[in-house]
Design a protein around this motif. Structure first.
Motif, mmCIF file in Angstrom:
data_model
loop_
_atom_site.group_PDB
_atom_site.id
_atom_site.type_symbol
_atom_site.label_atom_id
_atom_site.label_comp_id
_atom_site.label_asym_id
_atom_site.label_seq_id
_atom_site.Cartn_x
_atom_site.Cartn_y
_atom_site.Cartn_z
ATOM 1 N N UNK A 33 41.237 40.816 51.217
ATOM 2 C CA UNK A 33 41.423 41.456 50.405
ATOM 3 C C UNK A 33 40.989 40.097 49.359
ATOM 4 N N UNK A 34 40.977 39.819 48.332
ATOM 5 C CA UNK A 34 40.998 38.870 47.128
ATOM 6 C C UNK A 34 41.731 39.241 46.360
ATOM 7 N N UNK A 35 42.774 38.809 46.013
ATOM 8 C CA UNK A 35 43.657 38.447 44.606
ATOM 9 C C UNK A 35 43.401 37.979 43.359
ATOM 10 N N UNK A 36 42.964 38.050 42.256
ATOM 11 C CA UNK A 36 42.468 37.905 41.397
ATOM 12 C C UNK A 36 43.693 37.780 39.906
ATOM 13 N N UNK A 37 43.878 36.430 39.819
ATOM 14 C CA UNK A 37 44.786 36.051 38.616
ATOM 15 C C UNK A 37 43.629 36.035 37.332
ATOM 16 N N UNK A 38 43.705 36.671 36.560
ATOM 17 C CA UNK A 38 43.320 36.756 34.637
ATOM 18 C C UNK A 38 44.209 36.384 33.933
ATOM 19 N N UNK A 39 43.692 35.580 32.999
ATOM 20 C CA UNK A 39 44.549 35.090 32.451
ATOM 21 C C UNK A 39 44.595 35.991 30.879
ATOM 22 N N UNK A 40 45.984 36.123 30.250
ATOM 23 C CA UNK A 40 46.611 37.082 29.638
ATOM 24 C C UNK A 40 45.188 37.612 28.843
ATOM 25 N N UNK A 41 44.331 37.045 28.255
ATOM 26 C CA UNK A 41 43.369 37.817 27.258
ATOM 27 C C UNK A 41 42.513 37.899 28.378
ATOM 28 N N UNK A 42 41.894 37.785 29.525
ATOM 29 C CA UNK A 42 41.541 39.290 30.254
ATOM 30 C C UNK A 42 41.611 39.968 31.098
ATOM 31 N N UNK A 43 42.952 40.140 31.511
ATOM 32 C CA UNK A 43 44.278 41.221 31.902
ATOM 33 C C UNK A 43 44.454 42.343 30.486
ATOM 34 N N UNK A 44 43.715 42.237 28.878
ATOM 35 C CA UNK A 44 44.415 42.614 27.874
ATOM 36 C C UNK A 44 42.461 43.156 28.140
ATOM 37 N N UNK A 45 41.571 42.138 28.326
ATOM 38 C CA UNK A 45 40.171 43.710 27.915
ATOM 39 C C UNK A 45 40.061 43.927 28.968
ATOM 40 N N UNK A 46 40.676 43.930 30.732
ATOM 41 C CA UNK A 46 40.411 44.752 31.434
ATOM 42 C C UNK A 46 40.912 46.111 30.978
ATOM 43 N N UNK A 62 33.119 36.596 38.453
ATOM 44 C CA UNK A 62 32.979 37.247 36.862
ATOM 45 C C UNK A 62 32.257 38.897 36.378
ATOM 46 N N UNK A 63 32.765 39.199 35.642
ATOM 47 C CA UNK A 63 32.736 40.597 35.139
ATOM 48 C C UNK A 63 32.693 40.914 33.512
ATOM 49 N N UNK A 64 31.526 41.383 33.298
ATOM 50 C CA UNK A 64 31.313 41.718 31.872
ATOM 51 C C UNK A 64 31.950 42.467 30.348
ATOM 52 N N UNK A 65 32.112 41.732 30.028
ATOM 53 C CA UNK A 65 33.341 41.794 29.342
ATOM 54 C C UNK A 65 34.503 41.260 29.370
ATOM 55 N N UNK A 66 34.512 40.730 30.429
ATOM 56 C CA UNK A 66 35.829 39.473 31.304
ATOM 57 C C UNK A 66 35.696 38.271 30.972
ATOM 58 N N UNK A 67 34.893 38.001 31.406
ATOM 59 C CA UNK A 67 34.487 36.612 31.810
ATOM 60 C C UNK A 67 34.758 36.557 33.231
ATOM 61 N N UNK A 68 34.886 35.074 33.802
ATOM 62 C CA UNK A 68 35.360 34.767 35.166
ATOM 63 C C UNK A 68 36.524 34.573 35.460
ATOM 64 N N UNK A 69 36.986 35.536 36.347
ATOM 65 C CA UNK A 69 38.166 35.412 36.435
ATOM 66 C C UNK A 69 38.584 34.410 38.607
ATOM 67 N N UNK A 70 39.751 33.977 37.941
ATOM 68 C CA UNK A 70 39.909 33.608 39.738
ATOM 69 C C UNK A 70 40.621 34.147 40.251
ATOM 70 N N UNK A 71 39.705 33.910 41.882
ATOM 71 C CA UNK A 71 40.509 34.727 42.961
ATOM 72 C C UNK A 71 41.136 33.795 43.895
ATOM 73 N N UNK A 72 42.026 34.485 44.613
ATOM 74 C CA UNK A 72 41.793 33.564 45.875
ATOM 75 C C UNK A 72 42.252 34.976 47.083
ATOM 76 N N UNK A 116 53.370 36.778 38.905
ATOM 77 C CA UNK A 116 53.106 37.142 40.114
ATOM 78 C C UNK A 116 52.112 38.714 39.949
ATOM 79 N N UNK A 117 51.527 39.098 38.449
ATOM 80 C CA UNK A 117 51.093 40.125 38.174
ATOM 81 C C UNK A 117 49.514 39.615 38.033
ATOM 82 N N UNK A 118 49.260 40.128 39.427
ATOM 83 C CA UNK A 118 48.282 39.378 39.361
ATOM 84 C C UNK A 118 47.023 40.798 39.726
ATOM 85 N N UNK A 119 45.617 40.542 40.418
ATOM 86 C CA UNK A 119 44.611 41.432 40.410
ATOM 87 C C UNK A 119 44.522 40.939 41.624
ATOM 88 N N UNK A 120 44.271 42.480 42.762
ATOM 89 C CA UNK A 120 43.331 42.115 43.554
ATOM 90 C C UNK A 120 42.518 42.964 44.430
#
Length: 207
Positions: free
Chosen positions: A11-24, A141-151, A183-187
């Motif tokens: 499991x990797x938890x993703x931390x998109x920026x507000x703009x990336x979350x909107x793109x998703x 890196x996701x097309x249309x989203x950009x590079x998303x940090x994951x931990x 804590x509004x992140x992605x997994x």
């Protein structure tokens, strides 16, 4: 040597920026609309002309739609084809259950809240995961989203000779208790399998 069937779940938890979350969110809605439109086409073709629509036919139609409607050309084409493939698999399962005498369960239209997510094909085609040292943390890196940090950290630290992955899936998880915005992140869940010295993974994002 690891056996071909040996599996590890990461499991990797993703931390998109507000703009990336909107793109998703926009990507999720476009795949949901594509799925429902493809289902409507199959139903209408059968009702009006007793014609069965195949996956190949809908992929050809998708090519025309992407050419004529610029807004549909923004998403990754292979990813859209994966959504059409999902519908095709749903129909294959439906006909298999009919043939075996089971409860058929005809494919249904899906609301945005019930649409599970969307997928990509091969590594580098719309997505690329770059792990950190010893597979700890990384960037997706996701097309249309950009590079998303994951931990996170993978227990299995391996890479194929070609540096290739198998297709990922971004899956929306059921809504849970309200969480603070920080804590509004992605997994991103990775299910790798070592077989023929390649790494197979399935990824999913929750929001």
């Amino acid at each position: 040597m690891l056996a071909e069937t040996q599996k590890r779940k990461v499991n990797y938890r993703l931390y998109p920026t507000p703009r990336q979350a909107e793109a998703l969110g926009i990507l999720l809605r476009s795949h949901q609309q594509l799925y429902n439109a493809a289902l409507e086409e199959r139903i209408s073709a059968w009702k009006k002309a007793r014609q069965s629509i195949s996956y190949a036919h809908q992929c050809a139609s998708l090519t025309e739609i992407r050419r004529d409607l610029p807004e549909w050309d923004e998403a990754n084409c292979s990813s859209q084809q994966m959504t059409l493939r999902r519908l095709d698999k749903a129909f294959s399962a439906f006909f298999r259950r009919v043939k075996s005498g089971e409860t058929p369960g005809f494919p249904r239209f899906k609301s945005l809240s019930r649409f599970p997510g969307f997928s990509f094909k091969s590594h580098g085609d719309g997505w690329r995961f770059t792990p950190g040292k010893n597979w700890k943390h990384g960037s997706l890196r996701l097309s249309g989203v950009g590079h998303v940090t994951c931990r996170g950290k993978a227990r299995l630290q391996a890479w194929s000779d070609a540096g290739s992955f198998w297709p990922p899936r971004l899956r929306k998880q059921p809504s849970g208790p309200a969480r603070p915005s920080s804590a509004n992140s992605y997994c991103w869940k990775q299910l790798p399998t070592l077989a023929d010295r390649s790494l197979k993974c399935q990824s999913c994002a929750s929001w």
